[in-house]
Write a protein that holds these residues in place. Structure first.
Motif, short mmCIF file in Angstrom:
data_model
loop_
_atom_site.label_atom_id
_atom_site.label_comp_id
_atom_site.label_asym_id
_atom_site.label_seq_id
_atom_site.Cartn_x
_atom_site.Cartn_y
_atom_site.Cartn_z
N ASN A 174 36.55 -34.90 9.15
CA ASN A 174 35.34 -34.28 8.62
C ASN A 174 34.77 -33.36 9.69
N PHE A 175 34.88 -32.06 9.46
CA PHE A 175 34.47 -31.09 10.47
C PHE A 175 32.95 -31.01 10.63
N SER A 176 32.23 -31.61 9.68
CA SER A 176 30.77 -31.62 9.80
C SER A 176 30.29 -32.73 10.72
N GLN A 177 31.19 -33.67 11.03
CA GLN A 177 30.83 -34.76 11.94
C GLN A 177 31.17 -34.40 13.38
N SER A 178 30.70 -35.22 14.28
CA SER A 178 30.94 -34.96 15.71
C SER A 178 32.41 -35.22 16.07
N PHE A 179 32.79 -34.70 17.22
CA PHE A 179 34.16 -34.89 17.70
C PHE A 179 34.46 -36.37 17.90
N SER A 180 33.51 -37.10 18.45
CA SER A 180 33.73 -38.53 18.71
C SER A 180 33.90 -39.32 17.41
N ASP A 181 33.17 -38.92 16.35
CA ASP A 181 33.32 -39.60 15.06
C ASP A 181 34.71 -39.36 14.47
N ASN A 182 35.20 -38.14 14.63
CA ASN A 182 36.54 -37.83 14.13
C ASN A 182 37.61 -38.58 14.93
N ILE A 183 37.42 -38.69 16.23
CA ILE A 183 38.37 -39.45 17.06
C ILE A 183 38.36 -40.92 16.64
N SER A 184 37.17 -41.45 16.37
CA SER A 184 37.05 -42.84 15.93
C SER A 184 37.78 -43.04 14.60
N ALA A 185 37.62 -42.09 13.69
CA ALA A 185 38.30 -42.18 12.39
C ALA A 185 39.82 -42.10 12.57
N LEU A 186 40.27 -41.25 13.50
CA LEU A 186 41.71 -41.12 13.76
C LEU A 186 42.28 -42.41 14.33
N LEU A 187 41.56 -43.01 15.28
CA LEU A 187 42.03 -44.26 15.88
C LEU A 187 42.07 -45.38 14.84
N ASN A 188 41.08 -45.42 13.97
CA ASN A 188 41.09 -46.42 12.90
C ASN A 188 42.25 -46.18 11.93
N SER A 189 42.60 -44.91 11.73
CA SER A 189 43.74 -44.59 10.88
C SER A 189 45.04 -45.10 11.50
N PHE A 190 45.15 -44.95 12.82
CA PHE A 190 46.33 -45.47 13.51
C PHE A 190 46.37 -47.00 13.43
N TYR A 191 45.23 -47.61 13.61
CA TYR A 191 45.15 -49.07 13.51
C TYR A 191 45.60 -49.54 12.12
#
Length: 326
Positions: free
Chosen positions: A261-278
């Motif tokens: 989600n480009f409207s969210q912060s970079f850290s939120d996107n990284i968190s979402a990516l890590l959760n996707s990997f998990y």
């Protein structure tokens, strides 16, 4: 008095034979027209080698070389028998340790109880060789057999039938080498030859056939059961790919959608990516904790990943155990 004419043989490496011409322009050792069938030449060849005779390009078709001892003691190079013809030669009990027999023909030679330890056999014709109780540990084929090179050339020139025939010969040769390695207890070597044997069979299938596609898939997944690392690479690739798909299409965590989600912060996107990997790892290994759930198209991806994961884990166990119990 005129000097006697010498043999006109010159090897592809540029070495000239200095033996006496027998009248045909060639010496006894390099004259292919001189029938040596059944001649007992072991001791004669040993003496010829010790006095420094040119051993490249020998014509010893059907010769009796039983018990031949061509070992250079205290010399790491060994004798150079490249370009020689040992077609159907009797090499039973021959001691050829560390010799260079490249670009040569050992086709249908009898190597029963022979020692080929550390021999260099690059681009040699080994079709039909007899390896009963033959020591072949550490032989060096340098990648390809003579028939493999011929097959590759034929395939490049669109000579389909010739290519298939050469690949068939290569398959047969690797099968012989595999059996010889198994007989000697060289199971890692046998595994390598098994892979090459099946790879040669793969090339014999029609280009766009189902059999060729399935063969390529099995090779990619596990190297025909000989490469556990292939299973690991495939599994990691699947986990990464599915994680990126979850990140793109979204997953649900505590009623919150996690996705790019480009409207969210970079850290939120990284968190979402890590959760996707998990979630991808949990799905692939079929643990299924249930804390994160797929939504929308991610459900289909999760279904495919779970099925693939269970299959891959079982495949890895089979391949790994096969390798470790040899």
């Amino acid at each position: 008095m005129k000097d006697k004419p010498t043999c006109q043989y010159q090897s592809p490496d540029g070495h000239r034979c200095q033996e006496i011409d027998m009248g045909s322009g060639l010496c006894f050792w390099h004259d292919a027209k001189f029938d040596k069938s059944g001649l007992e030449l072991s001791q004669k060849l040993e003496r010829y080698a010790k006095r420094g005779g040119l051993l490249q390009g020998l014509e010893l078709k059907r010769a009796n070389l039983e018990g031949l001892n061509l070992v250079k003691h205290n010399d790491h190079t060994g004798y150079d028998l490249s370009y020689s013809n040992f077609y159907r030669a009797n090499l039973r009990g021959a001691h050829l340790f560390n010799n260079k027999i490249e670009n040569a023909s050992l086709m249908k030679a009898d190597l029963h109880d022979a020692n080929l330890h550390c021999c260099k056999l690059s681009n040699s014709n080994l079709l039909g060789i007899k390896l009963n109780n033959t020591r072949i540990d550490n032989i060096d084929l340098s990648g390809k057999l003579q028939q493999e090179n011929e097959a590759s050339l034929a395939a490049k020139e669109k000579r389909t039938e010739d290519a298939a025939d050469f690949f068939l010969q290569s398959e047969e040769t690797y099968r012989t080498l595999r059996k010889g390695a198994e007989q000697q207890g060289l199971f890692e070597m046998a595994g390598n030859y098994t892979y090459k044997e099946l790879r040669m069979r793969h090339y014999q299938y029609p280009t766009h056939s189902k059999k060729r596609f399935m063969s390529a898939a099995v090779d990619l997944l596990c190297g025909y059961g000989e490469k556990p690392a292939n299973v690991i690479r495939f599994s990691l690739s699947m986990i990464v790919f599915c994680a990126l798909m979850y990140f793109l299409f979204g997953i649900s965590y505590q009623n919150e959608v996690l996705s790019i989600n480009f409207s969210q912060s970079f850290s939120d996107n990284i968190s979402a990516l890590l959760n996707s990997f998990y979630f991808s790892v949990v799905t692939f290994t079929t643990l299924g904790y249930g804390d994160i759930t797929p939504i929308g198209f991610s459900r289909f991806i999760a279904t495919v990943e779970a099925f693939t994961g269970s299959f891959s884990l079982a495949l890895f166990v089979v391949v790994f155990v096969k390798r470790m119990t040899r």
